[in-house]
Design a protein around this motif. Structure first.
Motif, mmCIF file in Angstrom:
data_model
loop_
_atom_site.group_PDB
_atom_site.id
_atom_site.type_symbol
_atom_site.label_atom_id
_atom_site.label_comp_id
_atom_site.label_asym_id
_atom_site.label_seq_id
_atom_site.Cartn_x
_atom_site.Cartn_y
_atom_site.Cartn_z
ATOM 1 N N LYS A 46 0.827 -1.208 0.000
ATOM 2 C CA LYS A 46 0.000 0.000 0.000
ATOM 3 C C LYS A 46 0.862 1.259 0.000
ATOM 4 O O LYS A 46 0.649 2.174 -0.801
ATOM 5 N N THR A 47 1.834 1.309 0.896
ATOM 6 C CA THR A 47 2.712 2.483 0.960
ATOM 7 C C THR A 47 3.520 2.629 -0.321
ATOM 8 O O THR A 47 3.688 3.738 -0.855
ATOM 9 N N ALA A 48 3.999 1.514 -0.843
ATOM 10 C CA ALA A 48 4.859 1.543 -2.031
ATOM 11 C C ALA A 48 4.155 2.167 -3.229
ATOM 12 O O ALA A 48 4.743 2.974 -3.952
ATOM 13 N N ILE A 49 2.875 1.816 -3.435
ATOM 14 C CA ILE A 49 2.216 2.346 -4.636
ATOM 15 C C ILE A 49 1.955 3.842 -4.512
ATOM 16 O O ILE A 49 1.978 4.564 -5.519
ATOM 17 N N VAL A 50 1.711 4.334 -3.295
ATOM 18 C CA VAL A 50 1.476 5.775 -3.127
ATOM 19 C C VAL A 50 2.779 6.548 -3.398
ATOM 20 O O VAL A 50 2.769 7.604 -4.035
ATOM 21 N N GLU A 51 3.898 6.020 -2.928
ATOM 22 C CA GLU A 51 5.193 6.638 -3.240
ATOM 23 C C GLU A 51 5.439 6.640 -4.741
ATOM 24 O O GLU A 51 5.928 7.625 -5.308
ATOM 25 N N GLN A 52 5.118 5.530 -5.410
ATOM 26 C CA GLN A 52 5.302 5.440 -6.861
ATOM 27 C C GLN A 52 4.460 6.482 -7.586
ATOM 28 O O GLN A 52 4.916 7.122 -8.538
ATOM 29 N N ILE A 53 3.225 6.661 -7.138
ATOM 30 C CA ILE A 53 2.336 7.646 -7.765
ATOM 31 C C ILE A 53 2.942 9.044 -7.662
ATOM 32 O O ILE A 53 2.937 9.813 -8.629
ATOM 33 N N VAL A 62 4.779 13.206 1.528
ATOM 34 C CA VAL A 62 5.068 13.189 2.964
ATOM 35 C C VAL A 62 4.292 12.022 3.555
ATOM 36 O O VAL A 62 3.102 11.846 3.276
ATOM 37 N N SER A 63 4.968 11.215 4.364
ATOM 38 C CA SER A 63 4.345 10.014 4.911
ATOM 39 C C SER A 63 4.479 9.972 6.432
ATOM 40 O O SER A 63 5.533 10.307 6.980
ATOM 41 N N TYR A 64 3.407 9.539 7.092
ATOM 42 C CA TYR A 64 3.410 9.353 8.539
ATOM 43 C C TYR A 64 2.666 8.065 8.890
ATOM 44 O O TYR A 64 1.630 7.755 8.302
ATOM 45 N N ALA A 65 3.212 7.326 9.857
ATOM 46 C CA ALA A 65 2.495 6.187 10.450
ATOM 47 C C ALA A 65 1.783 6.705 11.693
ATOM 48 O O ALA A 65 2.416 7.117 12.665
ATOM 49 N N ILE A 117 1.223 14.590 -2.090
ATOM 50 C CA ILE A 117 0.396 13.622 -1.374
ATOM 51 C C ILE A 117 0.826 13.601 0.088
ATOM 52 O O ILE A 117 2.008 13.429 0.389
ATOM 53 N N LEU A 118 -0.126 13.790 0.979
ATOM 54 C CA LEU A 118 0.091 13.559 2.404
ATOM 55 C C LEU A 118 -0.465 12.178 2.705
ATOM 56 O O LEU A 118 -1.676 11.956 2.655
ATOM 57 N N PHE A 119 0.433 11.237 2.984
ATOM 58 C CA PHE A 119 0.040 9.846 3.186
ATOM 59 C C PHE A 119 0.080 9.513 4.667
ATOM 60 O O PHE A 119 1.121 9.619 5.318
ATOM 61 N N GLU A 150 -3.299 23.869 0.202
ATOM 62 C CA GLU A 150 -4.030 23.637 -1.037
ATOM 63 C C GLU A 150 -3.095 22.984 -2.057
ATOM 64 O O GLU A 150 -1.933 23.347 -2.193
ATOM 65 N N GLY A 151 -3.628 22.027 -2.791
ATOM 66 C CA GLY A 151 -2.819 21.318 -3.787
ATOM 67 C C GLY A 151 -2.283 19.990 -3.268
ATOM 68 O O GLY A 151 -1.764 19.183 -4.046
ATOM 69 N N TRP A 152 -2.418 19.761 -1.955
ATOM 70 C CA TRP A 152 -1.959 18.494 -1.383
ATOM 71 C C TRP A 152 -3.149 17.591 -1.121
ATOM 72 O O TRP A 152 -4.115 17.988 -0.465
ATOM 73 N N ILE A 153 -3.075 16.375 -1.652
ATOM 74 C CA ILE A 153 -4.159 15.402 -1.554
ATOM 75 C C ILE A 153 -3.877 14.464 -0.380
ATOM 76 O O ILE A 153 -2.747 14.010 -0.183
ATOM 77 N N VAL A 154 -4.911 14.170 0.383
ATOM 78 C CA VAL A 154 -4.765 13.264 1.522
ATOM 79 C C VAL A 154 -5.075 11.834 1.083
ATOM 80 O O VAL A 154 -6.162 11.554 0.570
ATOM 81 N N VAL A 155 -4.109 10.953 1.262
ATOM 82 C CA VAL A 155 -4.297 9.520 1.009
ATOM 83 C C VAL A 155 -3.992 8.800 2.316
ATOM 84 O O VAL A 155 -2.967 9.054 2.952
ATOM 85 N N THR A 156 -4.868 7.911 2.727
ATOM 86 C CA THR A 156 -4.678 7.181 3.980
ATOM 87 C C THR A 156 -4.710 5.681 3.698
ATOM 88 O O THR A 156 -5.146 5.230 2.636
ATOM 89 N N ALA A 157 -4.241 4.923 4.675
ATOM 90 C CA ALA A 157 -4.270 3.465 4.546
ATOM 91 C C ALA A 157 -4.532 2.844 5.909
ATOM 92 O O ALA A 157 -4.223 3.438 6.950
ATOM 93 N N GLY A 158 -5.100 1.665 5.889
ATOM 94 C CA GLY A 158 -5.376 0.953 7.141
ATOM 95 C C GLY A 158 -5.515 -0.531 6.894
ATOM 96 O O GLY A 158 -5.635 -0.984 5.752
ATOM 97 N N ASN A 159 -5.479 -1.292 7.969
ATOM 98 C CA ASN A 159 -5.623 -2.741 7.893
ATOM 99 C C ASN A 159 -7.043 -3.152 8.254
ATOM 100 O O ASN A 159 -7.680 -2.515 9.104
ATOM 101 N N PRO A 160 -7.554 -4.223 7.667
ATOM 102 C CA PRO A 160 -8.853 -4.756 8.104
ATOM 103 C C PRO A 160 -8.771 -5.229 9.560
ATOM 104 O O PRO A 160 -7.688 -5.556 10.062
ATOM 105 N N ALA A 161 -9.896 -5.305 10.201
ATOM 106 C CA ALA A 161 -9.937 -5.643 11.623
ATOM 107 C C ALA A 161 -9.332 -7.003 11.933
ATOM 108 O O ALA A 161 -8.752 -7.200 13.003
#
Length: 490
Positions: A46-53, A62-65, A117-119, A150-161
């Motif tokens: 998941k993280t890898a494809i957002v970096e690639q984009i 910019v990425s944060y856990a 992208i703010l991930f 403005e101009g920065w898109i928020v992309v988030t990721a998470g795991n299923p329960a």
């Protein structure tokens, strides 16, 4: 959906969110730009494809856990200010800028990229104290009083329960403000990535036989056992480095990455067999066409698992050889093109090119581009070492011609190796499924596919047509015009 399709969905959303009208206003207002919520099992990329984009769109990243953050670090620290209300002074609490928002401004300042992208990873596993602030952020893209630029898109990721006990389920009101994309592990899609990133052939051949072990998470009395795409990728790198340094590869190493006892033992046993096949089948002899009758007979009578391993060993050897030649072709073409456009003295020209390509090799966006830049730099580095007091453009031209001659000799040898491999397969397997696998593997290897398009291979074209791979071949690799490396000799 699989990770490759998810990447396309995210990329398309970012392009749409970034579209403006004739007055420079976003066609979808920032308040209506739903944050992407990428949901999928751990370790599937998941993280890898957002970096690639971000690299492919040439925008900031910019990425944060989020599990590492407290309410204070995400929201900012409180401080007291004096404000006048109705003619009276009041002490009011405000907050410093969030570390996360500040890091976006830092990236804009560093890179000069106003779009990005703010991930935010593990978004649904935040602490209890941070959860309300995160809900506000996902709805309004603000931490406290500070908004994402403005101009920065928020992309988030998470795991299923089922993969994380600390997952917080979002209600309908929350999910209705997100662009949710669910991702499932898919071996065939991961294999494309693995081939392009030189995942160790023992891993690829093992997973071709044991595809069901590509991704597995189970619960036992001792806790969770698991193996992920990330684990195979990381293990592959260690296997390559252990082999390079002649360090033994055993179950103890494998189990540090493949945290499923059954699969780890199975792969450890397979790796020992794979190493034995590598020795027994004498792959260099197959490439040279000096195969003994004993080896042919063994291949003919081998079980299908062993045949797959043999194919993997042969493809790996061809890929290593052809990748080097194809990269050198690409690099030499760049050098020839720059040589023709040069108007400087040879010493100045070489110095400028060395600086330029060294910088590109360190800063380029993809592994393929980095490898190419490094190869170009090596050519200029080699040419620079040939300088003498009487060094001139004619000598430089002759040195490049010599590079072309050597490359032609190496290419002739590769053509021979390809022909010998097809002859070996014809003699051992005929026109069976092994030939289909061989042609398929040659097709999906980017450097081999590129080489064959440039230089041809009659047997490849013959079996490609017979096995109806033409459509797939076109989809995987566009035809590339042959290099005109002889132009300098005219």
């Amino acid at each position: 959906m699989h990770i490759k399709k998810a990447k396309a969905q995210i990329k398309n959303a970012i392009i749409a969110y970034s579209t403006k009208d004739s007055r420079g206003r976003y066609r979808i207002p920032v308040s209506k730009q739903r944050p992407v919520f990428l949901v999928g099992a751990p370790g599937i990329g998941k993280t890898a494809i957002v970096e690639q984009i971000a690299r492919e769109l040439n925008i900031g990243f910019v990425s944060y856990a989020m599990t590492h953050h407290t309410r204070q670090s995400a929201l900012g620290l409180p401080f007291i200010v004096e404000k006048e209300y109705g003619g009276e002074l009041h002490s009011v609490s405000e907050y410093t800028m969030s570390e996360i928002i500040a890091s976006v401004y830092d990236e804009i300042s560093r890179s000069g990229k106003k779009q990005g992208i703010l991930f935010l990873d593990e978004i649904n596993c935040v602490s209890e104290t941070l959860a309300p602030s995160m809900l506000q952020f996902l709805q309004y893209k603000t931490f406290g009083r500070h908004r994402v630029p403005e101009g920065w898109i928020v992309v988030t990721a998470g795991n299923p329960a089922e993969y994380n006990d600390s997952v917080r389920e979002y209600d309908i009101a929350m999910l209705d403000r997100l662009k949710k994309i669910e991702v499932e592990p898919d071996y065939e899609v991961w294999k494309e990535y693995a081939v392009q990133n030189n995942v160790h052939p023992s891993v690829l051949s093992y997973l071709a036989i044991r595809t069901q072990y590509f991704y597995r998470v189970t619960t036992t009395v001792d806790g969770k056992s698991f193996v992920t795409a990330r684990a195979w990728d990381d293990l592959s790198q260690m296997i390559s480095l252990y082999e390079e340094n002649e360090i033994e590869i055993d179950y103890d190493l494998i189990s540090q990455y493949v945290q499923d006892e059954e699969i780890a033992k199975d792969f450890a046993n397979y790796y020992d067999l794979y190493r034995k096949y590598r020795s027994d089948y004498q792959i260099p002899e197959i490439l040279e066409g000096n195969v003994s009758s004993e080896i042919k007979e063994r291949a003919e009578n081998a079980k299908f698992d062993e045949r797959l391993s043999l194919i993997s060993l042969i493809i790996s050897s061809l890929d290593e050889e052809i990748t080097g030649i194809t990269l050198h072709e690409d690099a030499l073409q760049k050098v020839i093109s720059e040589f023709k456009e040069n108007r400087n003295a040879p010493a100045v020209f070489l110095k400028e090119m060395r600086i330029r390509w060294k910088s590109r090799s360190e800063k380029t966006d993809t592994k393929e581009n980095a490898d190419l830049a490094a190869e170009v730099f090596e050519i200029y580095e080699g040419l620079s070492k040939m300088q003498t007091e009487d060094f001139n453009m004619e000598l430089l031209k002759n040195n490049i011609k010599n590079e072309v001659i050597v490359l032609k000799e190496e290419s002739t040898l590769v053509q021979k190796h390809l022909d010998n491999v097809f002859r070996f397969f014809e003699e051992c397997f005929g026109n069976g499924q092994e030939m289909l696998i061989l042609v398929s593997e040659l097709t999906i290897r980017p450097y081999i596919s590129r080489y064959i398009y440039r230089h041809g291979c009659d047997k490849y074209y013959e079996y490609n047509k017979q096995l109806l791979f033409e459509d797939r071949q076109q989809a995987l690799s566009d035809r590339i015009d042959a290099l005109n490396l002889l132009e300098l000799e005219q």
